[in-house]
Design a protein around this motif. Structure first.
Motif, PDB file in Angstrom:
ATOM      1  N   VAL A 190       3.244  -2.393   8.306  1.00 45.72           N
ATOM      2  CA  VAL A 190       2.652  -1.830   8.893  1.00 45.72           C
ATOM      3  C   VAL A 190       1.963  -1.085   9.889  1.00 45.72           C
ATOM      4  CG1 VAL A 190       1.717   1.002   8.148  1.00 45.72           C
ATOM      5  CG2 VAL A 190       3.277  -0.511   6.456  1.00 45.72           C
ATOM      6  N   LYS A 191       1.213  -2.237   9.732  1.00 43.78           N
ATOM      7  CA  LYS A 191      -0.008  -2.018  11.057  1.00 43.78           C
ATOM      8  C   LYS A 191       0.812  -2.816  12.410  1.00 43.78           C
ATOM      9  CE  LYS A 191      -4.139  -4.894   9.855  1.00 43.78           C
ATOM     10  NZ  LYS A 191      -4.134  -5.825   9.890  1.00 43.78           N
ATOM     11  N   TYR A 192       1.685  -3.503  12.489  1.00 40.32           N
ATOM     12  CA  TYR A 192       2.825  -3.744  13.597  1.00 40.32           C
ATOM     13  C   TYR A 192       3.374  -2.730  13.812  1.00 40.32           C
ATOM     14  CZ  TYR A 192       5.314  -6.392  16.383  1.00 40.32           C
ATOM     15  OH  TYR A 192       6.243  -7.068  17.241  1.00 40.32           O
ATOM     16  N   ALA A 193       4.075  -1.209  12.978  1.00 41.99           N
ATOM     17  CA  ALA A 193       4.976  -1.157  13.126  1.00 41.99           C
ATOM     18  C   ALA A 193       4.067   0.781  14.084  1.00 41.99           C
ATOM     19  CB  ALA A 193       5.891  -0.167  11.920  1.00 41.99           C
ATOM     20  N   LYS A 194       2.726   0.357  13.381  1.00 45.22           N
ATOM     21  CA  LYS A 194       1.833   1.545  13.658  1.00 45.22           C
ATOM     22  C   LYS A 194       1.445   1.276  15.373  1.00 45.22           C
ATOM     23  CE  LYS A 194      -0.586   5.210  13.205  1.00 45.22           C
ATOM     24  NZ  LYS A 194      -0.079   6.543  12.415  1.00 45.22           N
ATOM     25  N   SER A 195       1.559   0.156  15.602  1.00 45.41           N
ATOM     26  CA  SER A 195       1.601  -0.213  17.412  1.00 45.41           C
ATOM     27  C   SER A 195       2.829   0.009  17.730  1.00 45.41           C
ATOM     28  CB  SER A 195       1.099  -1.677  17.386  1.00 45.41           C
ATOM     29  OG  SER A 195       2.857  -2.712  17.070  1.00 45.41           O
ATOM     30  N   LYS A 196       3.225   0.388  17.188  1.00 41.15           N
ATOM     31  CA  LYS A 196       4.892   0.806  18.215  1.00 41.15           C
ATOM     32  C   LYS A 196       5.278   2.163  18.557  1.00 41.15           C
ATOM     33  CE  LYS A 196       6.510  -3.392  18.166  1.00 41.15           C
ATOM     34  NZ  LYS A 196       6.861  -4.299  19.863  1.00 41.15           N
ATOM     35  N   VAL A 197       4.900   2.521  16.987  1.00 40.40           N
ATOM     36  CA  VAL A 197       5.121   4.099  16.630  1.00 40.40           C
ATOM     37  C   VAL A 197       3.893   5.137  15.830  1.00 40.40           C
ATOM     38  CG1 VAL A 197       7.575   4.692  17.212  1.00 40.40           C
ATOM     39  CG2 VAL A 197       6.764   4.336  14.954  1.00 40.40           C
ATOM     40  N   ASP A 198       3.886   6.377  16.059  1.00 32.68           N
ATOM     41  CA  ASP A 198       2.725   7.566  15.286  1.00 32.68           C
ATOM     42  C   ASP A 198       3.205   6.869  13.597  1.00 32.68           C
ATOM     43  OD1 ASP A 198       1.215   7.065  17.442  1.00 32.68           O
ATOM     44  OD2 ASP A 198       1.200   9.120  18.101  1.00 32.68           O
ATOM     45  N   ASP A 199       4.443   7.524  13.601  1.00 26.96           N
ATOM     46  CA  ASP A 199       4.930   8.276  12.655  1.00 26.96           C
ATOM     47  C   ASP A 199       5.727   6.560  11.573  1.00 26.96           C
ATOM     48  OD1 ASP A 199       6.026   9.290  10.504  1.00 26.96           O
ATOM     49  OD2 ASP A 199       7.088  10.630  11.246  1.00 26.96           O
ATOM     50  N   VAL A 200       4.727   6.643  10.848  1.00 28.55           N
ATOM     51  CA  VAL A 200       5.147   5.638  10.274  1.00 28.55           C
ATOM     52  C   VAL A 200       5.892   5.481   8.711  1.00 28.55           C
ATOM     53  CG1 VAL A 200       5.228   3.275   8.513  1.00 28.55           C
ATOM     54  CG2 VAL A 200       4.098   3.566  11.294  1.00 28.55           C
ATOM     55  N   GLU A 201       6.985   5.093   8.163  1.00 30.80           N
ATOM     56  CA  GLU A 201       7.101   5.129   6.392  1.00 30.80           C
ATOM     57  C   GLU A 201       6.347   3.968   5.828  1.00 30.80           C
ATOM     58  OE1 GLU A 201      10.281   8.072   5.320  1.00 30.80           O
ATOM     59  OE2 GLU A 201      10.665   6.415   3.754  1.00 30.80           O
ATOM     60  N   PHE A 202       6.271   4.328   4.155  1.00 22.96           N
ATOM     61  CA  PHE A 202       6.611   2.646   3.241  1.00 22.96           C
ATOM     62  C   PHE A 202       7.234   3.211   2.280  1.00 22.96           C
ATOM     63  CE2 PHE A 202       4.745   0.034   0.658  1.00 22.96           C
ATOM     64  CZ  PHE A 202       5.421  -1.490   1.001  1.00 22.96           C
ATOM     65  N   SER A 203       7.957   1.995   1.838  1.00 21.00           N
ATOM     66  CA  SER A 203       8.428   2.308   0.831  1.00 21.00           C
ATOM     67  C   SER A 203       8.529   0.659   0.326  1.00 21.00           C
ATOM     68  CB  SER A 203      10.138   2.306   0.719  1.00 21.00           C
ATOM     69  OG  SER A 203      10.723   3.224   1.701  1.00 21.00           O
ATOM     70  N   PRO A 204       7.927   1.082  -0.999  1.00 19.95           N
ATOM     71  CA  PRO A 204       7.890  -0.352  -2.128  1.00 19.95           C
ATOM     72  C   PRO A 204       9.113  -0.587  -3.174  1.00 19.95           C
ATOM     73  CG  PRO A 204       6.677   1.635  -2.803  1.00 19.95           C
ATOM     74  CD  PRO A 204       6.799   1.969  -1.852  1.00 19.95           C
ATOM     75  N   GLU A 205       9.679  -0.685  -2.240  1.00 19.43           N
ATOM     76  CA  GLU A 205      11.277  -1.570  -2.798  1.00 19.43           C
ATOM     77  C   GLU A 205      11.189  -1.338  -4.072  1.00 19.43           C
ATOM     78  OE1 GLU A 205      14.058  -4.374  -1.244  1.00 19.43           O
ATOM     79  OE2 GLU A 205      16.120  -3.317  -1.893  1.00 19.43           O
ATOM     80  N   ASP A 206      12.000  -0.752  -5.584  1.00 17.36           N
ATOM     81  CA  ASP A 206      12.544  -0.817  -6.407  1.00 17.36           C
ATOM     82  C   ASP A 206      11.165  -0.494  -7.676  1.00 17.36           C
ATOM     83  OD1 ASP A 206      13.788  -1.704  -9.143  1.00 17.36           O
ATOM     84  OD2 ASP A 206      13.228  -3.892  -8.841  1.00 17.36           O
ATOM     85  N   ALA A 207      10.324   0.828  -6.232  1.00 13.85           N
ATOM     86  CA  ALA A 207       9.191   1.111  -7.249  1.00 13.85           C
ATOM     87  C   ALA A 207       8.517   1.430  -8.802  1.00 13.85           C
ATOM     88  CB  ALA A 207       8.472   2.231  -6.139  1.00 13.85           C
ATOM     89  N   SER A 208       9.920   1.672  -9.080  1.00 14.13           N
ATOM     90  CA  SER A 208       9.837   2.872 -10.570  1.00 14.13           C
ATOM     91  C   SER A 208       9.160   1.235 -11.708  1.00 14.13           C
ATOM     92  CB  SER A 208      11.370   3.513 -10.792  1.00 14.13           C
ATOM     93  OG  SER A 208      12.968   3.210 -10.264  1.00 14.13           O
ATOM     94  N   ARG A 209      10.173   0.253 -11.275  1.00 15.10           N
ATOM     95  CA  ARG A 209      10.026  -1.176 -11.553  1.00 15.10           C
ATOM     96  C   ARG A 209       9.359  -1.484 -11.688  1.00 15.10           C
ATOM     97  NH1 ARG A 209      15.837  -4.219 -13.069  1.00 15.10           N
ATOM     98  NH2 ARG A 209      15.423  -3.940 -11.199  1.00 15.10           N
ATOM     99  N   SER A 210       8.576  -1.056 -10.706  1.00 11.88           N
ATOM    100  CA  SER A 210       7.001  -2.440 -10.452  1.00 11.88           C
ATOM    101  C   SER A 210       5.725  -1.958 -11.293  1.00 11.88           C
ATOM    102  CB  SER A 210       6.517  -1.065  -8.810  1.00 11.88           C
ATOM    103  OG  SER A 210       7.361  -2.115  -8.030  1.00 11.88           O
ATOM    104  N   ASP A 211       5.076  -2.627 -11.252  1.00 13.36           N
ATOM    105  CA  ASP A 211       3.911  -2.486 -11.568  1.00 13.36           C
ATOM    106  C   ASP A 211       2.694  -1.519 -11.615  1.00 13.36           C
ATOM    107  OD1 ASP A 211       1.676  -4.002 -13.303  1.00 13.36           O
ATOM    108  OD2 ASP A 211       0.320  -3.751 -11.316  1.00 13.36           O
ATOM    109  N   ARG A 212       2.209  -0.686 -11.986  1.00 10.54           N
ATOM    110  CA  ARG A 212       1.850   0.718 -11.216  1.00 10.54           C
ATOM    111  C   ARG A 212       0.556   0.367 -10.813  1.00 10.54           C
ATOM    112  NH1 ARG A 212       3.122   6.510 -14.903  1.00 10.54           N
ATOM    113  NH2 ARG A 212       5.104   5.903 -14.570  1.00 10.54           N
ATOM    114  N   ASP A 213      -0.379  -0.521 -10.899  1.00 11.93           N
ATOM    115  CA  ASP A 213      -1.443  -0.906 -10.789  1.00 11.93           C
ATOM    116  C   ASP A 213      -1.338  -1.388  -8.962  1.00 11.93           C
ATOM    117  OD1 ASP A 213      -3.095   0.147 -12.408  1.00 11.93           O
ATOM    118  OD2 ASP A 213      -3.465  -1.124 -13.081  1.00 11.93           O
ATOM    119  N   PHE A 214      -0.789  -2.206  -9.134  1.00 13.93           N
ATOM    120  CA  PHE A 214       0.104  -3.260  -8.286  1.00 13.93           C
ATOM    121  C   PHE A 214       0.435  -1.485  -7.046  1.00 13.93           C
ATOM    122  CE2 PHE A 214       3.202  -6.063  -5.258  1.00 13.93           C
ATOM    123  CZ  PHE A 214       2.076  -6.074  -4.505  1.00 13.93           C
TER     124      PHE A 214
END
Ligand code: KIV
Ligand code: ZN
Length: 513
Positions: free
Chosen positions: A128-152
């Motif tokens: 995300v830091k690297y993408a932010k160095s290229k553009v202002d608008d950065v989206e992040f997706s934790p893939e498979d979020a619905s099966r991920s540990d929530r606290d994580f």
């Protein structure tokens, strides 16, 4: 309504939609769809995954160069070279976004990456830091979020927001979550990620259990303000949440949701047709909003109710999603002016040259067909105005066939001002006709799929044939269409169009290499 009541629509037809098996589109088709999405008022268009191939890179660049109203987004894994490719492809976009993703579920982290939570967290932050160095608008997706540990995921989201993610997308990658559960996850994110007010929460739901739209809607009731979706719900495996269904639910039940989108819903039908045409995925008649039966009333009781008061059985106005009157519009005495006007009413504006071609064809159809409906006009334009060079042109076909005799088909094609003719005797008319075309063009095609549908009503209706063809020695399969009142002619046109499309793609590739 306050700004917080605005739901942003993020369309991923050109990226996740194109990942649907067999849905690949050429650059011109992708650009056409991007224009249609811009007309629709889509906030963000995910135009592709630039690092994947030169073709993907070029398509994202082309969309970025041409679309001015929507933000253009490119997908990237959490890897520098992906982010570099996305940034480069998006360079000329007026508004641009990089969408970075990284799997956070135990299954994915262990099996795909063999990495610990700490390592994944670091990779996400670095990306995300690297993408932010290229553009202002950065989206992040934790893939498979619905099966991920929530606290994580709470921790990952907090950290990526700290380094500049402005949208956090919560993918239900495998379509596993149930609406109450997915809505609950969104609410938990709002309650447990301390800096969540600095980012927009987004949904990205797959339809493996048929609840992608329900999940997306559950999420907006719990605070998500971006919905990722596709036209006709196309996408990987069972597809993504369908944009037309999500938006029409929000609009029709504004009493319930109290939300709004910027979508011009009258463009839905036209956009749906375009996506269906280019991907070759026919829309089922009972599909909500854009299916051909979506506003048809069959039972006598319903028809009676509708005639007395539409709201008895209709919760939406068909016009609001782009249905136009389907009565008789034009006949064989109609002139070019009336034809042009009606096309404009249908939202189709053609160059003079294309209008001439389409009008010539209309006259031809009107001579054969008693009634010319709006659906016919749309099919005529689709058939005459191509997104590819017409290297081979079908001039004529003659057929001799019967129940107990083999088929004899003679095909005449034109190319570069020359006429080529071939007669073949074979088993069925379509197969024999395709053999004659193979012989004339010297390219052998294998028919992977063939379907025919009636464009409008009546025995004299235009038939639209869709084919999926794999040509010998060429990697990709090509989807193409042909329309005629004669089934064999429509079949031949579809096949010749597939070959023309392939040749155009090859010529473009050569030009760009
Ligand atoms: O389904 C998914 O997880 C995705 C991500 C890349 C957002 O498509
Ligand atoms: Zn997806």
């Amino acid at each position: 309504m306050a700004n917080n009541d605005r739901v942003f629509i993020f369309d991923t037809t050109l990226r996740d939609g194109e990942q649907a098996p067999g849905a690949s589109m050429n650059q011109k088709e992708k650009l056409d769809i991007a224009f249609a999405l811009e007309r629709l008022g889509v906030d963000i268009i995910e135009a592709g995954f630039p690092v994947i191939s030169k073709g993907d890179f070029d398509s994202v660049r082309l969309v970025a160069e041409n679309i001015k109203e929507s933000t253009i987004c490119g997908l990237a894994r959490s890897i520098k070279k992906d982010i570099d490719a996305a940034a480069e492809a998006l360079q000329s976009a007026k508004q641009k976004r990089i969408h970075v993703f990284l799997a956070t579920s135990k299954i994915h982290m262990e099996h795909k990456f063999k990495k610990s939570q700490e390592q994944i967290l670091q990779m996400a932050v670095d990306a995300v830091k690297y993408a932010k160095s290229k553009v202002d608008d950065v989206e992040f997706s934790p893939e498979d979020a619905s099966r991920s540990d929530r606290d994580f995921i709470f921790k990952v989201l907090e950290e990526v927001i700290k380094v500049g993610a402005t949208t956090v997308n919560i993918p239900d990658t495998v379509g596993y979550a149930m609406p109450a559960e997915y809505g609950g996850l969104i609410e938990a994110i709002r309650n447990n990620v301390p800096n969540i007010d600095k980012a927009v929460i987004s949904t990205h739901c797959h339809d493996d259990l048929g609840v992608a739209v329900a999940n997306s809607l559950a999420a907006v009731t719990r605070g998500a303000r971006q919905v990722e979706c596709t036209i006709n719900g196309i996408g990987e495996r069972a597809g993504n949440a369908s944009m037309e269904e999500v938006v029409m639910a929000i609009n029709t039940r504004s009493d319930f949701y109290g939300l709004k989108t910027g979508i011009k819903t009258r463009e839905f039908l036209r956009t749906s047709h375009l996506v269906s045409k280019y991907t070759g995925f026919t829309v089922p008649p009972n599909k909500a909003i854009v299916g051909s039966n979506a506003f048809r009333h069959e039972s006598g009781i319903h028809q009676d109710g509708i005639l007395k008061e539409r709201s008895t059985y209709e919760i939406m106005q068909p016009e609001d999603v782009g249905y136009v009157g389907t009565g008789l519009v034009l006949g064989k005495h109609s002139g070019r002016h009336a034809f042009k006007d009606r096309l404009r009413e249908l939202g189709i504006v053609l160059s003079d040259e294309d209008l001439d071609k389409a009008f010539g064809r209309f006259k031809n159809v009107a001579d054969k067909k008693k009634q010319v409906f709006d659906e016919d006009l749309i099919a005529i334009v689709d058939d005459e105005v191509h997104t590819f060079q017409e290297t081979w042109h079908l001039d004529s076909i003659t057929l001799q066939s019967g129940t107990n005799i083999p088929s004899k088909v003679s095909v005449t094609l034109k190319s570069d001002g020359q006429t080529h003719q071939k007669e073949v005797v074979g088993e069925g008319p379509v197969d024999t006709c395709y053999k004659a075309i193979d012989a004339l063009t010297n390219v052998k095609g294998e028919l992977m799929d063939y379907s025919i549908r009636s464009v409008s009503r009546g025995k004299d209706a235009l038939g639209e044939v869709s084919v999926k063809v794999k040509f010998k020695g060429k990697g990709q399969t090509i989807i193409a269409h042909g329309t005629s009142t004669d089934i064999l002619e429509a079949s031949a046109k579809a096949y010749v169009n597939a070959l023309n499309k392939l040749l155009s793609q090859e010529a473009n590739r050569k030009k760009n290499s």
